[in-house]
Design a protein around this motif. Structure first.
Motif, PDB file in Angstrom:
ATOM      1  N   ILE A  12       0.843  -1.201   0.000  1.00 45.77           N
ATOM      2  CA  ILE A  12       0.000   0.000   0.000  1.00 45.77           C
ATOM      3  C   ILE A  12       0.875   1.247   0.000  1.00 45.77           C
ATOM      4  N   ASN A  13       1.923   1.268   0.803  1.00 49.21           N
ATOM      5  CA  ASN A  13       2.821   2.423   0.844  1.00 49.21           C
ATOM      6  C   ASN A  13       3.553   2.613  -0.477  1.00 49.21           C
ATOM      7  N   GLU A  14       3.948   1.537  -1.119  1.00 49.48           N
ATOM      8  CA  GLU A  14       4.635   1.631  -2.404  1.00 49.48           C
ATOM      9  C   GLU A  14       3.715   2.209  -3.474  1.00 49.48           C
ATOM     10  N   MET A  15       2.451   1.852  -3.441  1.00 45.26           N
ATOM     11  CA  MET A  15       1.499   2.374  -4.421  1.00 45.26           C
ATOM     12  C   MET A  15       1.211   3.848  -4.165  1.00 45.26           C
ATOM     13  N   ALA A  16       1.154   4.252  -2.889  1.00 40.82           N
ATOM     14  CA  ALA A  16       0.829   5.636  -2.550  1.00 40.82           C
ATOM     15  C   ALA A  16       1.999   6.571  -2.827  1.00 40.82           C
ATOM     16  N   MET A  17       3.220   6.115  -2.581  1.00 36.74           N
ATOM     17  CA  MET A  17       4.390   6.972  -2.750  1.00 36.74           C
ATOM     18  C   MET A  17       5.455   6.238  -3.552  1.00 36.74           C
ATOM     19  N   PRO A  18       5.301   6.149  -4.872  1.00 35.83           N
ATOM     20  CA  PRO A  18       6.322   5.456  -5.660  1.00 35.83           C
ATOM     21  C   PRO A  18       7.625   6.245  -5.681  1.00 35.83           C
ATOM     22  N   LYS A  19       8.730   5.536  -5.766  1.00 33.77           N
ATOM     23  CA  LYS A  19      10.038   6.183  -5.819  1.00 33.77           C
ATOM     24  C   LYS A  19      10.285   6.722  -7.220  1.00 33.77           C
ATOM     25  N   PRO A  20      10.855   7.924  -7.338  1.00 32.34           N
ATOM     26  CA  PRO A  20      11.128   8.458  -8.677  1.00 32.34           C
ATOM     27  C   PRO A  20      12.187   7.627  -9.387  1.00 32.34           C
ATOM     28  N   LYS A  21      11.991   7.428 -10.668  1.00 31.31           N
ATOM     29  CA  LYS A  21      12.943   6.656 -11.450  1.00 31.31           C
ATOM     30  C   LYS A  21      13.984   7.608 -12.018  1.00 31.31           C
ATOM     31  N   THR A  22      15.240   7.253 -11.840  1.00 30.74           N
ATOM     32  CA  THR A  22      16.332   8.061 -12.374  1.00 30.74           C
ATOM     33  C   THR A  22      17.302   7.164 -13.112  1.00 30.74           C
ATOM     34  N   SER A  23      18.171   7.809 -13.866  1.00 26.90           N
ATOM     35  CA  SER A  23      19.167   7.070 -14.624  1.00 26.90           C
ATOM     36  C   SER A  23      20.506   7.780 -14.490  1.00 26.90           C
ATOM     37  N   ARG A  24      21.567   7.029 -14.537  1.00 26.57           N
ATOM     38  CA  ARG A  24      22.896   7.627 -14.493  1.00 26.57           C
ATOM     39  C   ARG A  24      23.435   7.900 -15.894  1.00 26.57           C
ATOM     40  N   ASP A  25      22.734   7.442 -16.907  1.00 25.82           N
ATOM     41  CA  ASP A  25      23.142   7.664 -18.298  1.00 25.82           C
ATOM     42  C   ASP A  25      22.884   9.125 -18.650  1.00 25.82           C
ATOM     43  N   PRO A  26      23.932   9.929 -18.949  1.00 26.60           N
ATOM     44  CA  PRO A  26      23.736  11.368 -19.201  1.00 26.60           C
ATOM     45  C   PRO A  26      22.906  11.671 -20.439  1.00 26.60           C
ATOM     46  N   THR A  27      22.722  10.702 -21.329  1.00 26.64           N
ATOM     47  CA  THR A  27      21.910  10.952 -22.520  1.00 26.64           C
ATOM     48  C   THR A  27      20.447  10.602 -22.281  1.00 26.64           C
ATOM     49  N   SER A  28      20.135  10.014 -21.152  1.00 29.92           N
ATOM     50  CA  SER A  28      18.771   9.612 -20.847  1.00 29.92           C
ATOM     51  C   SER A  28      17.947  10.810 -20.405  1.00 29.92           C
ATOM     52  N   ASP A  29      16.640  10.757 -20.683  1.00 31.33           N
ATOM     53  CA  ASP A  29      15.739  11.808 -20.233  1.00 31.33           C
ATOM     54  C   ASP A  29      15.559  11.778 -18.726  1.00 31.33           C
ATOM     55  N   LEU A  30      15.842  10.649 -18.097  1.00 31.83           N
ATOM     56  CA  LEU A  30      15.668  10.524 -16.659  1.00 31.83           C
ATOM     57  C   LEU A  30      16.932  10.832 -15.868  1.00 31.83           C
ATOM     58  N   CYS A  31      17.946  11.348 -16.513  1.00 28.15           N
ATOM     59  CA  CYS A  31      19.162  11.765 -15.813  1.00 28.15           C
ATOM     60  C   CYS A  31      18.960  13.218 -15.383  1.00 28.15           C
ATOM     61  N   PRO A  32      18.989  13.514 -14.094  1.00 25.65           N
ATOM     62  CA  PRO A  32      18.719  14.876 -13.636  1.00 25.65           C
ATOM     63  C   PRO A  32      19.734  15.888 -14.180  1.00 25.65           C
ATOM     64  N   TYR A  33      19.267  17.113 -14.373  1.00 25.28           N
ATOM     65  CA  TYR A  33      20.121  18.198 -14.833  1.00 25.28           C
ATOM     66  C   TYR A  33      21.096  18.629 -13.744  1.00 25.28           C
ATOM     67  N   ASN A  34      22.244  19.099 -14.166  1.00 28.85           N
ATOM     68  CA  ASN A  34      23.167  19.809 -13.293  1.00 28.85           C
ATOM     69  C   ASN A  34      22.620  21.227 -13.172  1.00 28.85           C
ATOM     70  N   LEU A  35      22.565  21.777 -11.963  1.00 35.34           N
ATOM     71  CA  LEU A  35      21.970  23.095 -11.728  1.00 35.34           C
ATOM     72  C   LEU A  35      22.639  24.186 -12.563  1.00 35.34           C
ATOM     73  N   ALA A  36      23.963  24.218 -12.570  1.00 32.51           N
ATOM     74  CA  ALA A  36      24.677  25.267 -13.312  1.00 32.51           C
ATOM     75  C   ALA A  36      24.412  25.163 -14.813  1.00 32.51           C
ATOM     76  N   PHE A  37      24.395  23.949 -15.344  1.00 31.15           N
ATOM     77  CA  PHE A  37      24.130  23.754 -16.762  1.00 31.15           C
ATOM     78  C   PHE A  37      22.714  24.206 -17.110  1.00 31.15           C
ATOM     79  N   PHE A  38      21.747  23.853 -16.267  1.00 26.13           N
ATOM     80  CA  PHE A  38      20.354  24.225 -16.512  1.00 26.13           C
ATOM     81  C   PHE A  38      20.174  25.745 -16.454  1.00 26.13           C
ATOM     82  N   MET A  39      20.830  26.392 -15.498  1.00 28.99           N
ATOM     83  CA  MET A  39      20.760  27.857 -15.395  1.00 28.99           C
ATOM     84  C   MET A  39      21.290  28.512 -16.660  1.00 28.99           C
TER      85      MET A  39
END
Length: 89
Positions: A12-39
Motif C-alpha cells: 500500500i505504501n509503495e502504491m501511494a508513494m512510488p520512488k522516482p525513477k532516475t538514470s545515471r546515463d547522461p543521454t537519458s531523459d531521466l538523468c537529472p540536470y546539473n543546476l549550473a548547466f540548466f541555469m
C-alpha cells in the motif's frame, strides 16, 4: 512470517508513494540536470532553476518545458508592466 515484501502495508505504501525513477546515463531523459548547466541553458536565476528542477523531477523534457513556460510568462508580465511609449507630436 511478516517480512517487509509480503506485508500488505508495504505494498500500500509503495502504491501511494512510488520512488522516482532516475538514470545515471547522461543521454537519458531521466538523468537529472546539473543546476549550473540548466541555469546557463535557459538563462535563469539560481532560485528559479532550483524550483523548476525540484518541482519537475528528473525528467529533462519536463524541466525544459517548465523553464520555457516560466520564461514566456515572465516576458508577458514584463510587457504588461512597461509604461506606454511617449507619443511624439
Amino acid at each position: 512470517m511478516s517480512s517487509r515484501i509480503t506485508s500488505r502495508w508495504y505494498w500500500i505504501n509503495e502504491m501511494a508513494m512510488p520512488k522516482p525513477k532516475t538514470s545515471r546515463d547522461p543521454t537519458s531523459d531521466l538523468c537529472p540536470y546539473n543546476l549550473a548547466f540548466f541555469m546557463e541553458k535557459h538563462g535563469l536565476s539560481k532560485d528559479a532553476a532550483e524550483v523548476i528542477l525540484h518541482t519537475n523531477g528528473p525528467s529533462r523534457a519536463r524541466c525544459d518545458y517548465a523553464a520555457e513556460a516560466f520564461l514566456r510568462f515572465k516576458h508577458m508580465l514584463e510587457a504588461r508592466t512597461k509604461p506606454p511609449a511617449p507619443s511624439i507630436k
